[in-house]
Each structure stands twice: as structure tokens, then as C-alpha cells.
Design an enzyme around this catalytic site. Structure first.
Site, mmCIF file in Angstrom:
data_model
loop_
_atom_site.group_PDB
_atom_site.id
_atom_site.type_symbol
_atom_site.label_atom_id
_atom_site.label_comp_id
_atom_site.label_asym_id
_atom_site.label_seq_id
_atom_site.Cartn_x
_atom_site.Cartn_y
_atom_site.Cartn_z
ATOM 1 N N PHE A 1 0.867 -1.190 0.000
ATOM 2 C CA PHE A 1 0.000 0.000 0.000
ATOM 3 C C PHE A 1 0.893 1.226 0.000
ATOM 4 O O PHE A 1 1.729 1.389 0.879
ATOM 5 C CB PHE A 1 -0.916 0.028 1.233
ATOM 6 C CG PHE A 1 -1.937 1.139 1.145
ATOM 7 C CD1 PHE A 1 -3.252 0.889 0.779
ATOM 8 C CD2 PHE A 1 -1.568 2.463 1.393
ATOM 9 C CE1 PHE A 1 -4.173 1.922 0.661
ATOM 10 C CE2 PHE A 1 -2.482 3.500 1.277
ATOM 11 C CZ PHE A 1 -3.787 3.230 0.907
ATOM 12 N N ASP B 1 9.195 2.888 1.873
ATOM 13 C CA ASP B 1 8.008 3.631 2.309
ATOM 14 C C ASP B 1 7.813 3.410 3.810
ATOM 15 O O ASP B 1 7.335 2.360 4.243
ATOM 16 C CB ASP B 1 6.795 3.129 1.510
ATOM 17 C CG ASP B 1 5.492 3.819 1.929
ATOM 18 O OD1 ASP B 1 5.461 4.443 3.011
ATOM 19 O OD2 ASP B 1 4.509 3.717 1.180
ATOM 20 N N LYS C 1 2.007 10.217 8.466
ATOM 21 C CA LYS C 1 1.358 9.666 9.678
ATOM 22 C C LYS C 1 1.967 10.222 10.972
ATOM 23 O O LYS C 1 1.857 11.397 11.244
ATOM 24 C CB LYS C 1 1.388 8.141 9.634
ATOM 25 C CG LYS C 1 0.482 7.594 8.514
ATOM 26 C CD LYS C 1 0.114 6.167 8.723
ATOM 27 C CE LYS C 1 -0.693 5.594 7.595
ATOM 28 N NZ LYS C 1 -2.120 5.530 7.843
ATOM 29 N N THR D 1 1.426 23.919 -4.408
ATOM 30 C CA THR D 1 1.229 25.172 -3.656
ATOM 31 C C THR D 1 1.767 25.083 -2.228
ATOM 32 O O THR D 1 2.667 25.824 -1.849
ATOM 33 C CB THR D 1 -0.270 25.564 -3.618
ATOM 34 O OG1 THR D 1 -0.771 25.524 -4.936
ATOM 35 C CG2 THR D 1 -0.440 26.950 -3.016
HETATM 36 O O1 PSZ Z 1 -7.565 3.353 2.897
HETATM 37 C C1 PSZ Z 1 -6.644 4.186 2.859
HETATM 38 O O2 PSZ Z 1 -6.539 5.087 2.018
HETATM 39 C C2 PSZ Z 1 -5.569 4.069 3.862
HETATM 40 S S1 PSZ Z 1 -5.800 3.170 5.212
HETATM 41 C C3 PSZ Z 1 -4.212 3.370 5.700
HETATM 42 C C4 PSZ Z 1 -3.511 4.096 4.851
HETATM 43 C C5 PSZ Z 1 -4.293 4.551 3.796
HETATM 44 N N1 PSZ Z 1 -2.182 4.278 4.976
HETATM 45 C C6 PSZ Z 1 -1.493 5.230 4.231
HETATM 46 C C7 PSZ Z 1 -0.181 4.905 3.628
HETATM 47 C C8 PSZ Z 1 0.618 3.841 4.078
HETATM 48 O O3 PSZ Z 1 0.222 3.047 5.089
HETATM 49 C C9 PSZ Z 1 1.839 3.590 3.443
HETATM 50 C C10 PSZ Z 1 2.725 2.481 3.883
HETATM 51 N N2 PSZ Z 1 2.234 4.371 2.424
HETATM 52 C C11 PSZ Z 1 1.490 5.397 1.978
HETATM 53 C C12 PSZ Z 1 0.275 5.688 2.566
HETATM 54 C C13 PSZ Z 1 -0.522 6.849 2.042
HETATM 55 O O4 PSZ Z 1 -0.577 7.835 2.984
HETATM 56 P P1 PSZ Z 1 -1.774 8.907 2.944
HETATM 57 O O5 PSZ Z 1 -3.001 8.191 3.383
HETATM 58 O O6 PSZ Z 1 -1.317 9.958 3.897
HETATM 59 O O7 PSZ Z 1 -1.867 9.373 1.551
#
Ligand code: PSZ
Length: 498
Positions: free
Chosen positions: A216, A325, A356, A380
Site C-alpha cells: 500500500f 516507504d 502519519k 502550492t
Molecule cells: O484506505 C486508505 O486510504 C488508507 S488506510 C491506511 C492508509 C491509507 N495508509 C497510508 C499509507 C501507508 O500506510 C503507506 C505504507 N504508504 C502510503 C500511505 C498513504 O498515505 P496517505 O493516506 O497519507 O496518503
């Protein structure tokens, strides 16, 4: 923060103490040292979750956004404190999930409130700079003082971003720019400039990033092509022609399956190499590989130190950028500030992305990956300076309160407790595992895992689901032994009802 918050914290503490001892929990109201003063003694439930207020609010929000399918209940930040989330119905829940692993030192931590209240910070909270163009004069020092003090060993450059996805998105872009620079060996030609405006080669090269099954990395349209944890994230959306390799599925207990797990990792590494070589041969090179130190959304899938060392080696030998990541694993969650520290790499990854618990998004990178011109990596806001000041308070608190030791202690208690639970309920629970307080246990079916999480919530414990049937813990760094014991006590009661 409203001035009533202090009073509310006290009310919360007293109310909870009463109802908690009535509920028959055996947690000493004295003796344990709290890392957040006035924190509750334990959960206290008034209604089911979601309660009537949350249900009413859900209807109202739905009228506006038409996007409430994932909203479970509403949060009361005024009343939440430390490890305890208070919901709109006044339920006090022990939070071992923290807004998907994102609250580093609990709710309303005094160190963070001090930053918000400090008059010296008023101007930066009141005015937001377009960071890529007009940063404030103190910005270079702030980056140095905050982000560079916790930089992964060997990395000295950092770029802030808005969220995890845009951190990965832009790390990826810098990797593509780096790859193109080397391939072309000089400035862009007139043909490059003309064709890039038409979505055509050679201006838009057919590069890709290799990711892993179960990975992810975010939901923006390029990151989505790297994200393979649930179909719902991708269904009906076009993706880029990016390859995917298998991620090892290890068998537990690890010490009983050493040979099988090594073979599984070798199989995956072989695939990685084949994909990179195959793509290069077909004129569609893989410019970068992206990997999580522990696959979070995909089901808390771990791999060995050797696996990651070999991945870096393959990247190095094939001229592929190695992106780690750490959006979910970073900021001490796994017991070291960066999870990849545990790999003891000879040289740092090319990129380490974060968000996070770090409060700001961003990524560290090696010098050779710096963008070749201005306006290449740009938008931006490009970040949010007050978040850096809050992060500074987090880093100071980690040091002052020795939260590394807190995480270590909580880790031992929680993992041992889950192992005991799985020994007691082998037909329902399996594969307790974790690093630091980045901990999980599997249900023996998706329904079992969901039942554990939902029943625990109604008993005052917030945990999460990931992968197909995994129950995960993502507490704040101030989750202490006493919180682990409360969580385990609740889980024992949950399992007794199965
Ligand atoms: O369902 C979702 O969109 C979720 S639930 C948990 C996440 C996103 N985690 C975000 C995440 C991550 O766990 C890793 C390893 N890399 C990138 C991301 C993306 O981060 P955000 O959500 O801030 O874009």
C-alpha cells in the site's frame, strides 16, 4: 483548544475511574506512572459504538458529503486525552489504532499544546506559506532542527509534502528524473520538449516503478498503481503499466519454518530480478522499486533482514532506485525510529518516505536524486510548517520520556499476551507477530477478525483490521504496560464470548 479542556480532562479521568472499577477491571488506580497527566484509568462505555449521537451526526454528514461509508463514529477531541479517545456519545475508548497509526504521542499531549499556545508561533499558525516559492526565513533552520535530527543514517536531504501519497508520488518523480538524466546524458532535446506535451515518447518515457503484491503506497493516481491491498481502492480506475512482484508470505512460528521461509523469500527475489531484467530488455525500464518494511494495509506481512538487503543489492546492481516507504512504520512505531534501521544496510536507501506519526509528509533522499531544475517537484503548499513545530515537540518528548523504552516494554507485554491468547484459542487466532508496537494477530477467518475488532470496540478498545483477516495494533508511543494489560484483559473477555 478551548479553555474548557482542562476541566473536561479532569471530568473524564474521574468518571472513567469510577465506571472502570465498577466494571470489575483489576487495574491499580495508583502506582503506575502516567506519561500524560490526568489520563483516564481505563475505558468507560455509555452506549454501543456508534451511539445515538454518532448515528445522528452520520446522517447530517451524509447529507453534505455523500461519502460516509467508512465513518464509524464521531470523535470528541476536546475530551480525548493521552491514549483515550472520547467519542461523540461520551464513550471513553482505549485507542490502540490512533487514526490509522497517526497520533504519535496521544491526544492533547501537553508538549504539543504548548506549541499551539506559544505566542512566538502565532504568525506561522495564522499565515500559510507556499513553501516551494516563499518560505519564511526560519524555514531552513526549522528543517535542520526538526527533520534532519531524525534523518535516517546517511541521508541529509529532505523534502516535505502534504501526505503519504504525495510523498511517494514525488519520490517516484525524482527517481524518474534521475533515471532519465542518466539515460539521456544531457539536456532535454527539442523533440523531448515537444513530445512531452503530447503524452508521447521520448518526452514521456515508458518508465515504471516495481511494487509488491499486498503493498500500500497511497491512492493518488500514480500511487494507486503501486497499491495492491484491496480491490475497492482500484476498482473502475485506470492504472499505469507498472509491474508487481510477489511479497513473501512467511509461515509462523518463524523458528519452525526457517527453510520454507527462506525458499519463499528467494522465490520473490528471483521474480523481482526477472521483472527488472525483462522490462529493461523490452525497452520499458523499471526506474525504482518501492517497498514497506512491514506491509501494513496488506495484512502486517513481515520479511527477513536478508530479504531487504537482497532487494537493495538487486536495485544497486540493476541501476534501480530503492524507495523505502516508512509512512506507517516510521517514527519509532517498530521500536527503532525508522524500521529499516533494523536491516543494518551498508548504505542508506535512496529514498525514505514518511507521514502519519511524523505529522508532516515528506521524504529523505540521497544527493544524486535531487531534482535537476526548479519547479520539477512543486505544488502550492508542499507541506505545512506548524506540523514541523508539533513534530519537534514529539521528538523532544520521545527523548525526554525515553519512549523507546516504553515502546520496547509495551511490545514485549502485548506480543506475549497475544501469544498466550492464541494458545488458548487456536481455532480462532493465529500468527501473533510484530516489531515494537506495530503488532498484529490473525483471525482464522475474515469474519472472526471483524468480530474481534467490533466486540472489542463495544468493550472500550480500539484496534483495526488489515489484509484479509488480520487484527492490528497501532497505538501511540505513550502506550504503556498498563494500557497493554487493559487491552489484553478486554481481548480475553472478547474471546471468552466466542
Ligand atoms: O484506505 C486508505 O486510504 C488508507 S488506510 C491506511 C492508509 C491509507 N495508509 C497510508 C499509507 C501507508 O500506510 C503507506 C505504507 N504508504 C502510503 C500511505 C498513504 O498515505 P496517505 O493516506 O497519507 O496518503
Amino acid at each position: 483548544m478551548a479553555s474548557s479542556s482542562k476541566q473536561l480532562f479532569q471530568i473524564c479521568g474521574r468518571a472513567v475511574l469510577n465506571s472502570y472499577s465498577k466494571a470489575g477491571f483489576h487495574c491499580s488506580p495508583v502506582a503506575v506512572q502516567k506519561l500524560v497527566p490526568n489520563e483516564c484509568e481505563g475505558p468507560s462505555m455509555k452506549t454501543e459504538v456508534p451511539g445515538p449521537k454518532s448515528k445522528e451526526l452520520l446522517k447530517r454528514l451524509d447529507e453534505v458529503t455523500k461519502n460516509v461509508g467508512a465513518v464509524q463514529y464521531f470523535v470528541d477531541f476536546e475530551k480525548s486525552l493521552g491514549n483515550y479517545l472520547v467519542d461523540a456519545d461520551g464513550n471513553v475508548l482505549l485507542d490502540a489504532f490512533t487514526h490509522i497509526a497517526s497520533i504519535p504521542i496521544g491526544y492533547n499531549h501537553p508538549a504539543i499544546l504548548d506549541v499551539v499556545k506559544d505566542p512566538a508561533n502565532l504568525a506561522i499558525f495564522a499565515n500559510r506559506p507556499a513553501l516551494g516559492m516563499k518560505p519564511t526565513g526560519d524555514y531552513p533552520d526549522t528543517l535542520d532542527r526538526v527533520l534532519l535530527t531524525v534523518a535516517p543514517k546517511g541521508l541529509k536531504r529532505v523534502q516535505t509534502m502534504m501526505c503519504g501519497a504525495c510523498s511517494n508520488e514525488n519520490a517516484m518523480k525524482q527517481a524518474f528524473l534521475w533515471y532519465r538524466q542518466r539515460e539521456r546524458g544531457g539536456p532535454a532535446t527539442a523533440e523531448d520538449i515537444e513530445t512531452c506535451m503530447l503524452n508521447k515518447e521520448p518526452g514521456c518515457p515508458p518508465y515504471s516503478v516495481l511494487s509488491f503484491d499486498g503493498g500500500f503506497h497511497g491512492r493518488t493516481m500514480a500511487c494507486l498503481s503501486l497499491t495492491h491491498s484491496k480491490y475497492i481502492q482500484r476498482l473502475d480506475l485506470p492504472t499505469m503499466d507498472f509491474p508487481m512482484a510477489p511479497f513473501p508470505i512467511l509461515r509462523y512460528p518463524l523458528d519452525q519454518f526457517t527453510k520454507e521461509n527462506k525458499a519463499e523469500e528467494d522465490r520473490c527475489l528471483e521474480q523481482v530480478l526477472q521483472i527488472i531484467q525483462g522490462r529493461k530488455a523490452s525497452g520499458k525500464p523499471v526506474a525504482a522499486l518501492i517497498v514497506e518494511p512491514i506491509q501494513g494495509e496488506g495484512g502486517d506481512n513481515h520479511a527477513s533482514v536478508n530479504f531487504f538487503k537482497q532487494l537493495q543489492k538487486i536495485c544497486k546492481e540493476t541501476g534501480t532506485a530503492f524507495i523505502v516507504d516508512e509512512v506507517q512504520t516510521g517514527c519509532l512505531a517498530t521500536g527503532t525510529f525508522w524500521a529499516h534501521e533494523a536491516w543494518n544496510l551498508e548504505e542508506p536507501p535512496d529514498f525514505v518516505t514518511f507521514s502519519k506519526k511524523m505529522l508532516t509528509g515528506g521524504y529523505y533522499f540521497k544527493d544524486e536524486f535531487a531534482p535537476d531544475m526548479g519547479s520539477r517537484v512543486f505544488n502550492t503548499w508542499m507541506g505545512d510548517p506548524p506540523k514541523l513545530l508539533q513534530l519537534e515537540a514529539v521528538i523532544k518528548t520521545i527523548k525526554k520520556d525515553n519512549l523507546e523504552a516504553t515502546v520496547r516494554e509495551a511490545s514485549d507485554v502485548l506480543i506475549k499476551g497475544l501469544e498466550d491468547l492464541q494458545a488458548k484459542y487456536p481455532s480462532h487466532l493465529a500468527r501473533a507477530r510484530g516489531a515494537g508496537t506495530f503488532i498484529a494477530i490473525d483471525g482464522t477467518s475474515p469474519a472472526t477478525a471483524a468480530k474481534v475488532v467490533n466486540t472489542a470496540r463495544n468493550k472500550g478498545l480500539l484496534i483495526g483490521l488489515c489484509g484479509k483477516e488480520t487484527i492490528r495494533f497501532r497505538p501511540a508511543l505513550i502506550f504503556q504496560k498498563q494500557h497493554c494489560n487493559i487491552a489484553l484483559d478486554i481481548l480475553n473477555k472478547v474471546m471468552a464470548e466466542f
